[in-house]
Design a protein around this motif. Structure first.
Motif, PDB file in Angstrom:
ATOM      1  N   LEU A 181       2.851  12.059   1.327  1.00 27.77           N
ATOM      2  CA  LEU A 181       2.089  11.616   1.362  1.00 27.77           C
ATOM      3  C   LEU A 181       0.976  11.604  -0.097  1.00 27.77           C
ATOM      4  CD1 LEU A 181       0.687  12.200   5.052  1.00 27.77           C
ATOM      5  CD2 LEU A 181       1.615   9.759   4.216  1.00 27.77           C
ATOM      6  N   THR A 182       0.974  12.888  -0.444  1.00 25.17           N
ATOM      7  CA  THR A 182       0.811  13.887  -1.599  1.00 25.17           C
ATOM      8  C   THR A 182       1.011  12.904  -2.424  1.00 25.17           C
ATOM      9  OG1 THR A 182       2.341  16.045  -1.447  1.00 25.17           O
ATOM     10  CG2 THR A 182      -0.026  16.128  -0.971  1.00 25.17           C
ATOM     11  N   GLU A 183       2.544  12.851  -2.862  1.00 23.60           N
ATOM     12  CA  GLU A 183       3.128  11.869  -3.757  1.00 23.60           C
ATOM     13  C   GLU A 183       2.552  10.489  -4.967  1.00 23.60           C
ATOM     14  OE1 GLU A 183       5.041  13.220  -6.617  1.00 23.60           O
ATOM     15  OE2 GLU A 183       5.748  14.647  -6.005  1.00 23.60           O
ATOM     16  N   GLN A 184       2.274  10.137  -3.040  1.00 22.88           N
ATOM     17  CA  GLN A 184       1.460   8.353  -3.294  1.00 22.88           C
ATOM     18  C   GLN A 184       0.048   8.620  -3.770  1.00 22.88           C
ATOM     19  OE1 GLN A 184       1.690   6.810   0.428  1.00 22.88           O
ATOM     20  NE2 GLN A 184       0.921   4.913  -0.376  1.00 22.88           N
ATOM     21  N   ILE A 185      -0.358   9.008  -3.238  1.00 24.84           N
ATOM     22  CA  ILE A 185      -1.866   9.256  -3.660  1.00 24.84           C
ATOM     23  C   ILE A 185      -2.441   9.667  -4.950  1.00 24.84           C
ATOM     24  CG2 ILE A 185      -3.753  11.171  -3.392  1.00 24.84           C
ATOM     25  CD1 ILE A 185      -3.092  11.835  -0.107  1.00 24.84           C
ATOM     26  N   VAL A 186      -1.277  10.281  -5.695  1.00 23.78           N
ATOM     27  CA  VAL A 186      -0.978  10.769  -7.129  1.00 23.78           C
ATOM     28  C   VAL A 186      -1.080  10.063  -7.932  1.00 23.78           C
ATOM     29  CG1 VAL A 186      -0.442  12.811  -8.780  1.00 23.78           C
ATOM     30  CG2 VAL A 186      -1.239  13.415  -6.261  1.00 23.78           C
ATOM     31  N   LEU A 194      -6.650  10.211   2.569  1.00 22.19           N
ATOM     32  CA  LEU A 194      -6.871  10.120   1.413  1.00 22.19           C
ATOM     33  C   LEU A 194      -5.977   9.061   0.760  1.00 22.19           C
ATOM     34  CD1 LEU A 194      -7.377  13.482  -0.197  1.00 22.19           C
ATOM     35  CD2 LEU A 194      -9.558  12.063   0.510  1.00 22.19           C
ATOM     36  N   VAL A 195      -5.000   9.030   1.646  1.00 21.71           N
ATOM     37  CA  VAL A 195      -3.578   7.469   0.764  1.00 21.71           C
ATOM     38  C   VAL A 195      -4.569   6.400   0.890  1.00 21.71           C
ATOM     39  CG1 VAL A 195      -1.838   6.588   2.052  1.00 21.71           C
ATOM     40  CG2 VAL A 195      -2.034   9.296   2.133  1.00 21.71           C
ATOM     41  N   PRO A 196      -4.356   5.497  -0.390  1.00 21.75           N
ATOM     42  CA  PRO A 196      -5.254   4.060  -0.208  1.00 21.75           C
ATOM     43  C   PRO A 196      -4.594   3.179   0.707  1.00 21.75           C
ATOM     44  CG  PRO A 196      -4.481   5.491  -2.204  1.00 21.75           C
ATOM     45  CD  PRO A 196      -3.425   5.539  -1.376  1.00 21.75           C
ATOM     46  N   ASP A 197      -5.035   2.817   1.317  1.00 25.76           N
ATOM     47  CA  ASP A 197      -4.719   0.667   1.771  1.00 25.76           C
ATOM     48  C   ASP A 197      -4.340   0.999   2.605  1.00 25.76           C
ATOM     49  OD1 ASP A 197      -6.208  -0.037  -0.669  1.00 25.76           O
ATOM     50  OD2 ASP A 197      -4.371   0.109  -1.046  1.00 25.76           O
ATOM     51  N   THR A 198      -4.512   2.001   4.344  1.00 23.82           N
ATOM     52  CA  THR A 198      -3.868   2.165   5.201  1.00 23.82           C
ATOM     53  C   THR A 198      -5.064   2.254   6.296  1.00 23.82           C
ATOM     54  OG1 THR A 198      -3.796   4.807   4.989  1.00 23.82           O
ATOM     55  CG2 THR A 198      -2.221   3.556   4.404  1.00 23.82           C
ATOM     56  N   GLU A 199      -4.581   2.591   7.421  1.00 27.32           N
ATOM     57  CA  GLU A 199      -5.871   2.698   8.980  1.00 27.32           C
ATOM     58  C   GLU A 199      -6.431   3.462   8.532  1.00 27.32           C
ATOM     59  OE1 GLU A 199      -4.112   1.213  12.075  1.00 27.32           O
ATOM     60  OE2 GLU A 199      -3.967  -1.030  11.730  1.00 27.32           O
ATOM     61  N   ALA A 200      -5.447   4.427   8.405  1.00 23.83           N
ATOM     62  CA  ALA A 200      -6.351   5.711   8.480  1.00 23.83           C
ATOM     63  C   ALA A 200      -7.143   6.494   6.871  1.00 23.83           C
ATOM     64  CB  ALA A 200      -5.490   6.784   8.675  1.00 23.83           C
ATOM     65  N   THR A 201      -7.547   5.250   5.646  1.00 23.21           N
ATOM     66  CA  THR A 201      -7.979   5.439   4.555  1.00 23.21           C
ATOM     67  C   THR A 201      -9.551   6.384   4.834  1.00 23.21           C
ATOM     68  OG1 THR A 201      -6.229   4.663   3.535  1.00 23.21           O
ATOM     69  CG2 THR A 201      -8.386   5.299   1.842  1.00 23.21           C
TER      70      THR A 201
END
Length: 346
Positions: free
Chosen positions: A192-197, A285-292
């Motif tokens: 998740l963190t790698e995706q955010i960065v 903080l992950v872009p473009d998900t339902e939890a964003t």
């Protein structure tokens, strides 16, 4: 060439100094070495203070206080050979140990505001300096200049300022807070963190795809060296100009690598900050998900972009300061400063 540095701090060191019985003259003892450097601290800002920090004094040693409503200005002096430009602006003078890395911390407390900054400094043997501290709008600014005399003419040469901190002081006090530790890593959190960065990286942060080819690099170096020769108009040996060319070449290589270095450090810092969040906060903080949480994600990326800009500027200053030091050593070795007022001075 001049460099201005601006900064703001949240804590009020000056207020503590006002309450201290040593605030007028400070707690810093002047260096006793016969070749000690001398520094004049000049400021017209309210309750301006200068503290000297090193590995043995992470809390800092104060040098006195200027422009306080309740205290007379310190008259601390060390018999500098070059006088101040004006006796109207308050100042103090101190002796510093030569060739030792120090951290100088400046602070002021005005009506409802506090302003300050810090920078790393290695005073040169028997050198004299002036350090000014004033305000432009809502920001405080400082400039350090080396004082010297060339053929009877007083020259004030600006010195680049970089804050490298004091590594051994980390965690010692509020000036050197210890970074909070992250939560334990898991495969899910790492992904998740790698995706955010990775998705936060924009075009301006990516290193230049093409570097100067050898011909263009040589042309750029020739231009800088020939311009310097014309400006100086001095009879210097070929060995001087060979080293000068090498210094310019080294600077170009270092400057070319700043963006890549900044991006690497940006990634490390962003991952470290994310590691302190719980998993649900990371998912937001992950872009473009339902939890964003779009608002929070944009705010976090915006804060990290500001961090990247500050980091990039800091790295550029470090490259410039390294080159400045090399050039100053070269000019010192060949006695240039005795003949040319605009020589490189460290």
């Amino acid at each position: 060439m001049s460099r201005l540095f601006t900064g703001r701090v949240l804590g009020s060191v000056a207020f503590i100094l006002i309450l201290s019985g040593c605030s007028v003259s400070g707690t810093y003892p002047d260096a006793a070495e016969p070749d000690a450097a001398k520094l004049r601290f000049i400021s017209d800002m309210s309750s301006a203070t200068l503290s000297v920090l090193d590995e043995q004094h992470c809390e800092g040693q104060t040098t006195g206080i200027l422009n306080n409503l309740f205290l007379a200005n310190t008259r601390r002096r060390v018999d500098m050979s070059i006088p101040s430009l004006s006796e109207k602006t308050p100042y103090l003078e101190i002796r510093l140990p030569p060739n030792k890395e120090l951290l100088l911390h400046l602070n002021t407390q005005g009506a409802g505001s506090v302003c300050g900054m810090a920078f790393t400094f290695i005073p040169q043997s028997s050198a004299e300096y002036e350090l000014t501290f004033d305000r432009a709008g809502s920001q405080c600014m400082t400039m350090l200049k080396r004082l010297h005399s060339v053929q009877g003419q007083v020259v004030r040469s600006p010195v680049p300022l970089v804050n490298k901190g004091i590594a051994s002081c980390m965690g010692a006090n509020a000036l050197f807070p210890e970074p909070p530790k992250g939560l334990p890593a898991t495969p899910e959190r790492d992904a998740l963190t790698e995706q955010i960065v990775s998705q936060s990286i924009i075009a301006e942060m990516k290193p230049d795809a093409t570097a100067l080819n050898e011909s263009a690099r040589t042309e750029a170096i020739d231009l800088v060296v020939n311009r310097r020769k014309d400006q100086m108009n001095l009879d210097l040996p070929d060995a001087y100009w060979t080293q000068y060319r090498q210094n310019v070449a080294n600077y170009l290589v270092q400057a070319q690598g700043v963006k890549a270095k900044a991006l690497d450090q940006y990634k490390v810092e962003y991952l470290a900050r994310l590691s302190r969040l719980d998993t649900s906060s990371i998912k937001a903080l992950v872009p473009d998900t339902e939890a964003t949480d779009v608002t929070q994600a944009l705010a976090t990326n915006g804060a990290m972009l500001q961090y990247y800009h500050r980091l990039s500027e800091q790295l550029q200053k470090e490259v410039m300061a390294d080159n400045w030091a090399r050039m100053a050593e070269l000019d010192k070795r060949y006695g240039v400063c005795k003949r040319y007022p605009q020589c490189w001075q460290n």
